[in-house]
Design an enzyme around this catalytic site. Structure first.
Site, PDB file in Angstrom:
ATOM      1  N   ASP A  57     -16.068  55.325  56.979  1.00  0.00           N
ATOM      2  CA  ASP A  57     -14.774  54.978  57.569  1.00  0.00           C
ATOM      3  C   ASP A  57     -13.712  54.354  56.873  1.00  0.00           C
ATOM      4  O   ASP A  57     -12.844  53.577  57.340  1.00  0.00           O
ATOM      5  CB  ASP A  57     -15.539  53.754  58.620  1.00  0.00           C
ATOM      6  CG  ASP A  57     -16.035  54.457  59.736  1.00  0.00           C
ATOM      7  OD1 ASP A  57     -15.908  55.456  60.301  1.00  0.00           O
ATOM      8  OD2 ASP A  57     -17.156  53.690  60.126  1.00  0.00           O
ATOM      9  N   ASP A 102     -15.538  61.233  64.685  1.00  0.00           N
ATOM     10  CA  ASP A 102     -14.612  60.156  64.203  1.00  0.00           C
ATOM     11  C   ASP A 102     -14.098  60.453  62.903  1.00  0.00           C
ATOM     12  O   ASP A 102     -12.923  60.044  62.463  1.00  0.00           O
ATOM     13  CB  ASP A 102     -15.487  58.813  64.419  1.00  0.00           C
ATOM     14  CG  ASP A 102     -16.044  58.695  65.813  1.00  0.00           C
ATOM     15  OD1 ASP A 102     -16.942  59.601  66.189  1.00  0.00           O
ATOM     16  OD2 ASP A 102     -16.411  57.420  65.941  1.00  0.00           O
TER      17      ASP A 102
HETATM   18  N1  GLY Z   1     -15.698  55.231  64.845  1.00  0.00           N
HETATM   19  C1  GLY Z   1     -16.525  54.428  66.196  1.00  0.00           C
HETATM   20  C2  GLY Z   1     -16.070  54.365  67.416  1.00  0.00           C
HETATM   21  O1  GLY Z   1     -15.230  55.185  67.798  1.00  0.00           O
HETATM   22  O2  GLY Z   1     -16.653  53.813  68.233  1.00  0.00           O
END
Ligand code: GLY
Length: 425
Positions: A144, A202
Site C-alpha cells: 500500500d 487495489d
Molecule cells: N485497499 C483496501 C480497500 O480498498 O478497502
C-alpha cells in the site's frame, strides 16, 4: 495550478469551457469545496500533535443484516468478523497511525484543498501532516506504499517541490519494487492470510508511485515492474464481462492458485471499490505510456461500471451484486474513485463525453444533501455513506478518508476540465 491534463485533452477542455454556463451552475462545486475546507481545517486542528490521522467513524454491525446483504448463512463468515467496538466508541472518530494503509489520504486531501483554493493555512497543514509520514520511506511490509506516499508526498512534490520529497518517493518505490516477483509477474499484496502469493486489484493503485520513480530517476525499471504487474493482472484478474475478482493468488510457478474475494459479497461478485480501483489503475497506465491497450481496457471497465450500476445517483451499492434494497449501504468511496478516474478517462477516449458526464453526475451526487457533511458534523469528514469491509462487519455506512481524498481529486480534475478557478465561483 493545472496538473493532469495531457496536451491532447486540450480540445475537450476548450469545448467544455466554452459552453456558456451561468456561475450558479457551479454552486454545487463551491459548496463542495467550502465544506471540504472547513472540515479539513477542523480535523487538522483537532489531531495536531497526536501523530494520528483521521480514518473513519467507529461502527458496529448486526449479524442478520450482514447475512441479508451477503445472502449467506452467518456461519460462513462469522469467523472473519471484526470485534464489535465498545458501545461508547460507536459514532466516534476512528483514527489511524502512519503505518495504516490509509495514512496518506488526509495529507493528500489537504494538498488538494490547497490546490483548489490557494489557502495558506491548508498549505501549512498539508506540509505538517505529510511530514509525519516520513518514516514510511523505510517500511517494507505492505504493497500500500503507493497510497501512503503517493497521495501525501506525491502531491507535495507537485505543489511544493523539494529534493527531500523526491528522495522519499524513490526510497519508497525501491521498497515497493522489492515486492515484485519475476515468476508471477506481480507485486505481492499481503503478507497475511491463507494465500500463497495474494495480489489484490487495489494494487493497481500503487503503480503510479513506480511510474513517478522512473521519471524522477531516469531508471525505467520501476515502470517496467508496474507494466508487468498491470499486464499480469489484466490477464488473470478479469472475467469475460470485464468485472474483476478482488484477490488472485499465485503458485510459486506463476500459475493461478485461486480467485477469491476478501471484501466483496462473494468470490464471484463485483465488489464496487475493486471495480473502481481497476478503471483508475488502467487509466493511469495509459496516461504513463500512451499505449492504447490500456486505454481500451480502461474503457471496457468503465462501460461495465456504467452498465452495472443500480442506483439513480450513480453512487453504487457496496458491491454491484448486492441486493438492491433500501437498507443496502452505498459506497461513496467507490463512487469518488470512479468519478475521478472517469474524468481523466474522458480526456483520452474518443467518445469521452459519456465518461465526463458520468464523473460529473457522481460529483454532483456526492456534493448534495445526502452525502456531503454539514460543517462541524460527521466527525470532520467531508462525505458520508461509504463502506470499508461489510464482509468483516467493519466500517459500514460511515465516512472514509479515501472517499474524501478522491472526491477532492475529482473536483480538481473537474475544475481543470471546465477551466474554472475557485475565486470565480
Ligand atoms: N485497499 C483496501 C480497500 O480498498 O478497502
Amino acid at each position: 495550478m493545472k496538473r493532469f491534463l495531457a496536451p491532447f485533452a486540450a480540445a475537450i477542455v476548450a469545448a467544455t469551457a466554452c459552453q456558456s454556463q451561468d456561475r450558479t451552475d457551479y454552486d454545487w462545486v463551491k459548496k463542495g469545496i467550502d465544506v471540504s475546507v472547513s472540515q479539513l481545517e477542523l480535523t487538522a486542528d483537532r489531531l495536531r500533535g497526536t501523530g494520528m490521522m483521521p480514518r473513519s467513524i467507529w461502527s458496529g454491525y448486526d449479524l442478520d443484516f450482514l447475512a441479508r446483504q451477503l445472502e449467506a448463512d452467518p456461519a460462513t463468515f462469522r469467523d472473519s468478523l471484526r470485534k464489535q467496538p465498545d458501545a461508547e466508541m460507536i459514532g466516534t472518530l476512528r483514527t489511524c497511525g502512519i503505518y495504516d494503509w490509509t495514512s496518506g489520504f488526509f495529507p493528500g486531501s489537504l494538498w488538494y484543498a490547497y490546490e483548489l483554493t490557494g489557502d495558506g493555512k491548508l498549505l501549512a497543514d498539508a506540509k505538517e501532516y505529510t511530514s509525519l509520514l516520513n518514516p514510511v520511506r523505510e517500511y517494507e511490509d505492505t504493497h500500500d506504499l503507493g497510497f501512503m506516499i503517493g497521495c501525501s508526498y506525491g502531491n507535495a512534490l507537485r505543489l511544493a517541490p523539494a529534493d527531500t520529497i523526491k528522495d522519499v518517493i524513490i526510497e519508497t518505490a525501491d521498497n515497493l519494487r522489492e515486492r515484485f516477483d519475476e515468476r508471477t509477474g506481480c507485486i505481492r499484496s499481503w503478507d497475511f492470510g491463507h494465500w500463497n502469493f495474494p495480489v489484490i486489484i487495489d494494487n493497481m493503485m500503487n503503480l503510479e508511485l513506480l511510474f513517478n520513480a522512473s521519471k524522477l530517476t531516469g531508471d525505467d525499471s520501476y515502470a517496467k515492474v508496474a507494466l508487468t504487474h498491470a499486464a499480469t493482472t489484466m490477464k488473470n484478474h478479469f472475467r469475460p464481462d470485464f468485472t474483476c475478482w478482488h484477490v488472485v493468488s499465485y503458485n510459486d510457478d506463476g500459475t493461478v492458485e485461486m480467485r477469491e474475494t476478501f471484501q466483496g459479497k462473494s468470490h464471484d461478485s463485483s465488489w464496487a471499490r475493486g471495480q473502481a480501483w481497476a478503471v483508475y489503475g488502467y487509466t493511469v497506465c495509459f496516461r504513463e505510456t500512451g499505449d492504447s491497450t490500456w486505454l481500451d481496457f480502461a474503457q471496457k471497465i468503465a462501460d461495465m461500471i456504467m452498465e452495472r450500476v443500480k442506483t439513480d445517483d450513480a453512487v453504487p451499492y457496496w458491491d454491484y451484486d448486492a441486493p438492491a434494497l433500501d437498507e443496502t449501504p452505498r459506497d461513496a468511496s467507490a463512487a469518488a474513485v470512479t468519478a475521478s478516474a472517469m474524468l481523466e478517462l474522458s480526456t483520452y477516449a474518443k467518445d469521452g463525453q459519456k465518461y465526463f458526464d458520468y464523473g460529473e453526475k457522481i460529483l454532483k451526487s456526492l456534493s448534495g444533501e445526502r452525502y456531503l457533511a454539514k460543517p462541524g458534523e460527521n466527525e470532520g469528514f467531508i462525505l458520508r455513506h461509504s463502506t470499508g469491509s461489510l464482509h468483516h462487519g467493519s466500517e459500514i455506512d460511515v465516512p472514509l478518508n479515501y472517499a474524501d481524498y478522491y472526491y477532492l481529486e475529482g473536483l480538481v480534475r473537474y475544475m481543470d476540465l471546465k477551466g474554472l478557478e475557485y475565486a470565480d465561483l
